[in-house]
Design an enzyme around this catalytic site. Structure first.
Site, PDB file in Angstrom:
ATOM      1  N   GLY B 131       0.705  -1.370  -0.049  1.00 47.53           N
ATOM      2  CA  GLY B 131       0.156   0.058  -0.106  1.00 47.53           C
ATOM      3  C   GLY B 131       0.961   1.166   0.108  1.00 47.53           C
ATOM      4  O   GLY B 131       2.019   1.172   0.325  1.00 47.53           O
ATOM      5  N   CYS B 132       0.328   2.426  -0.229  1.00 42.66           N
ATOM      6  CA  CYS B 132       0.960   3.726  -0.421  1.00 42.66           C
ATOM      7  C   CYS B 132       1.499   4.092   0.993  1.00 42.66           C
ATOM      8  O   CYS B 132       2.800   4.480   1.065  1.00 42.66           O
ATOM      9  CB  CYS B 132       0.135   4.804  -1.349  1.00 42.66           C
ATOM     10  SG  CYS B 132      -1.470   4.954  -0.650  1.00 42.66           S
ATOM     11  N   PHE B 133       0.462   4.411   1.841  1.00 41.25           N
ATOM     12  CA  PHE B 133       0.685   4.678   3.194  1.00 41.25           C
ATOM     13  C   PHE B 133       1.793   3.736   3.652  1.00 41.25           C
ATOM     14  O   PHE B 133       2.989   4.136   4.330  1.00 41.25           O
ATOM     15  CB  PHE B 133      -0.312   4.897   4.043  1.00 41.25           C
ATOM     16  CG  PHE B 133      -0.789   5.834   4.016  1.00 41.25           C
ATOM     17  CD1 PHE B 133      -0.274   7.373   4.587  1.00 41.25           C
ATOM     18  CD2 PHE B 133      -2.428   6.287   3.849  1.00 41.25           C
ATOM     19  CE1 PHE B 133      -1.123   8.425   4.151  1.00 41.25           C
ATOM     20  CE2 PHE B 133      -2.930   7.366   3.748  1.00 41.25           C
ATOM     21  CZ  PHE B 133      -2.322   8.568   4.073  1.00 41.25           C
ATOM     22  N   ALA B 134       1.620   2.374   3.574  1.00 37.93           N
ATOM     23  CA  ALA B 134       2.490   1.391   4.149  1.00 37.93           C
ATOM     24  C   ALA B 134       3.740   1.430   3.607  1.00 37.93           C
ATOM     25  O   ALA B 134       4.846   1.273   4.361  1.00 37.93           O
ATOM     26  CB  ALA B 134       1.820  -0.146   3.756  1.00 37.93           C
ATOM     27  N   THR B 135       4.081   1.772   2.301  1.00 38.77           N
ATOM     28  CA  THR B 135       5.391   1.840   1.841  1.00 38.77           C
ATOM     29  C   THR B 135       6.165   3.081   2.500  1.00 38.77           C
ATOM     30  O   THR B 135       7.116   2.961   2.914  1.00 38.77           O
ATOM     31  CB  THR B 135       5.249   2.009   0.138  1.00 38.77           C
ATOM     32  OG1 THR B 135       4.659   0.943  -0.389  1.00 38.77           O
ATOM     33  CG2 THR B 135       6.659   2.224  -0.468  1.00 38.77           C
TER      34      THR B 135
END
Lengths: 322, 322, 322, 322
Positions: B131-135
């Site tokens: 995921g974007c936030f996760a990255t």
């Protein structure tokens, strides 16, 4: 106290009207009608009102309890609403849609641009509030028309903020698309041109020139900034004198000697106008806040005039400036 | 040439994937599937491609003609799609949704964060793209986890651009609302926290601390900027050394000695990381472009690794910078 | 009429003060001092005032003709000014800089946060107006302090608009850099933390916890949006009850049941506060307009209290909303 | 490899040139000169380059080691530099300033607009790169000129992003002022009009009409969006055919059948052009990225042509799109 009913109260213009009226010292909102939001607090829909009001939307329309009704419908719905409902004759109507802006037999609505129709508005029961682009562009051109200078096609470019497109989300108001973007739409065919022509004709006596209007979608939320180019051999100083004279009694429309920028008027009911002359071309710059002078600010100004109170009541607003 | 199929090609990630792949020297798009847009040119939907491609969306899915398929569906639809369709075993899958990011029995998808799983990705047939936030948040925290520093609750604040909310217009992506605005959502409950925890646990061995993540909606279109605060007594110089060492072989993730800002990474596949120490608090700043390193850029990076070509192929992008 | 002098009238806070006071029904600007702009109309410097005022900046400072002076200097200059000039004892002073915000022997300035010091302000001759970040963060934390809940380090993230950086152009306020950008500065070391600690200590009795404050530069012009995370086992409903009770008499600070967003307060003197509880973490969101409740709006609120008039006089502002 | 020297490397165009050239497969930057930044890494000044280059600015100018020099000076300084320095005759020069754009006796610089001068550029030692507004407006008007349609005054409105104003902060690039604002400047007198006239005259044979150009300051960082209105009785389909034909071999300039918007070209070297006909008025819309097709992108395009390599080398850029 002027008692007020608002129809279409959950849209952008409805919300802005509520923001204005809750601080208007001589006005009182009796009802804010929205079928789809009936029973919900206005703060559920409209930004900026927490702590200012506990008002809820209503499905009622008690016309017998109000002095004036504002129609904040989308275009075309005002006429339809009047066919389906009876509004008592003593209740004044201010319509923000374009349904009654153009004079025609049987239309008793006065075109609500105080700069040219103040006396008629003062006596009117029904006022058709001008369009946002139309307000900004007319106020740029009317003094030239009064000097009978508009005798060749006028190049008009005007850029509007996203609130002009209303509350319903869509492709051209999606933040991801609109942010830092620019585009044009309805070039040479925008629906506000006829009312601009009507006013110019009223003031100049006749109008035998095109109004070549290119509307732009700007990447800001509030405001309209317009440029108009008029071919004329009149002298710059006479023109500027004419502009100043034309607006000398207008409380919200001002000729400014220096170059103007949009944020001079954001969150105010003002229109600023500035002129430059280059050879035989007169360049007129004008700007307004599309939701205020271009919509409900002017509507309240009209209400003030219709009820014989100070034209600026409730409209001496702190500009946002930034 | 790697032959590529794209499913869900009309959404934001689908469009960005097309933008990347048409310039990828070793890739060729065989089909870009979108039921609702089948037959229309991709330029009808996706900005920025005029003159670059005449490709049209298709309703076909000729899996026998491709080496890899990218799933650009919304979350939950990848799993459903696989239940309803057979994809040949020799076709690799890169899924951009969150359906297969968490390890569980029967899930053969490798979590596609090259900074910690490069070798597994190289051998994988199926990759679950992070995921974007996760990255952004993981890449900020992982070196600390490698040093086993995450032993107390971590305060995480991260701000995303509007493209993170997808293409469908809605109240919180309406330009009039979002422009110049800020707000938070899903605080302490964002769906990316479990995959962050999974990676931290993988690298640190165990994780007995909360990841207290507050996501913000920012008023820009691209990018995520995150701050994480970790309590630790470790020395600043050792920490920074650890960070530099952790990313010394990462082609897109860089430790930067100076303070960073979001536009350093916009329109690139990079992640930048910077650390400061204040008393016993380690402040980590990290940023990515949510559509690139946070989505399809990383997906192409994973593709490059899976096919054994240069990891940076097609991803040496000119940053927007402004 | 309260007769007013403004020093430093050509800066952002000076301009915003003029915008407020020209519509204040019980105030009159006697002089607006700016050496470098003396003789020029204020409209040459400050946006939004065309048509509202013909006032010019002056190099004079006729203190004998005013009831109150506002210091709109940069930080450090108020103290210096007082060393170099005599202001009659009967002239009240409201200082917008940070020079006198911290209590110390010989400092007779009352800290001008009406939510906790209204009575002292009413009797004060000298008021030190709180900082913008300090106002937003304190108003988020003070009710928790009143309930003695702040016993562990508090994670504070707050994002400010560009007007917080003042009028002088620089690298981090250059439009090309700041537009669509995000960054942090002065993390864990911002100059407003001491005044926040002072107020929390005043209300809670003592404070044995860090205020870990990370300030962000946002890409908007007006407003501050803050989140604070406090560890506490207190129940959510009790906490919310405490918050509502704490602000029940505050005319501008409101606890809101729903999630808030920044544009709810832009161009108003309000502070909105909202709480959520997740496990043992209390998340408090608060927002203000940095130039109004964070600067001159609060200064005028203090003036109203000092002169015994309605606290909201001149401050019932139409929110920009968009 | 083409060996390259950059003068004025610390400004906006210098930075953008570095961003382009570090990924250009046939180019190598030998020196990036900036007196004031000599010795500092380019990443200290230019956004977006962390991880891409360790290059430092230099005070040296080893002209004997380069094949081509780019002048990224402010206007007027190129001429001055050449008076004070000797550049070997075999070193090509691409000047981004306006010093040599207008043909005059003794000026051997070819005007670097490949769409009309490709053959001359291919043989040139010295190229004067067109202005940003000039590029966007010319590319809109040149096909009409080729059809000899420009016989009456042309109304031109074009809006530029803030990067057009350069790196030095000032009042009109201050974020607090420019954000959400609009204004015009240098109306009817912009310095790019002469080069537009020169190109139109070259293509049409003669030009007896005014180019009435109103430049706007937009509230975005990158891009120029222009509208031109030409009076003509020519048929729409013939005009459009002429436009398509004119650009059929141009790799970066495309006629688009649908309405265009600015973000179609941001971060690309493209120019998009679209036409509509309303009565006897031809409305032409065109847009570019001011830093790329309007400056260094076109400069690299010219370099490619001058050195006989693929015109698009290093310029197949991923558009930002959002």
């Amino acid at each position: 106290m002027i008692k007020i009913g608002i129809l279409g109260a959950a849209g952008y213009t409805g919300g802005e009207l509520i923001r204005l009226l809750i601080n208007h010292p001589q006005a009182e909102i009796v009802f804010a009608n929205s079928e789809s939001n009936a029973g919900n607090p206005v703060t559920d829909v409209h930004e900026g009102l927490y702590g200012d009001t506990d008002m809820c939307f209503t499905s009622d329309m008690p016309f017998d309890k109000v002095d004036v009704v504002f129609f904040c419908f989308g275009h075309g719905k005002s006429r339809q609403f009047l066919q389906e409902h009876d509004i008592p004759a003593n209740v004044k109507i201010i319509d923000l849609a374009q349904d009654f802006r153009l004079a025609e037999p049987g239309n008793d609505y006065v075109y609500g641009l105080p700069e040219i129709n103040r006396d008629k508005i003062a006596k009117a029961n029904h006022v058709a509030n001008p369009g946002c682009f139309a307000t900004c562009i007319q106020l740029g051109l009317l003094p030239a028309a009064a000097m009978k200078l508009i005798n060749d096609d006028v190049a008009v470019n005007a850029i509007t903020g996203s609130t002009g497109a209303g509350q319903k989300p869509g492709a051209t108001t999606h933040f991801s698309w609109r942010n830092n973007n620019l585009s044009i739409y309805k070039a040479f065919s925008h629906q506000h041109v006829p009312e601009i022509r009507q006013s110019l004709t009223q003031v100049q006596g006749s109008l035998d020139a095109d109004i070549d209007f290119i509307p732009y979608r700007g990447d800001f939320a509030r405001g309209i900034f317009a440029t108009c180019v008029v071919k004329t051999d009149a002298q710059a100083d006479e023109i500027i004198e004419g502009y100043k004279s034309f607006y000398k009694d207008a409380p919200f429309t001002h000729y400014v000697d220096k170059a103007i920028d949009l944020k001079q008027v954001v969150n105010t009911n003002k229109c600023l106008v500035h002129c430059d002359k280059f050879g035989n071309k007169l360049l007129i710059t004008s700007c307004i806040d599309n939701l205020l002078k271009g919509a409900v600010g002017q509507a309240v100004q009209n209400m003030n005039i219709m009820f014989g109170i100070d034209e600026t009541e409730g409209l001496r607003l702190k500009p946002t400036a930034f």
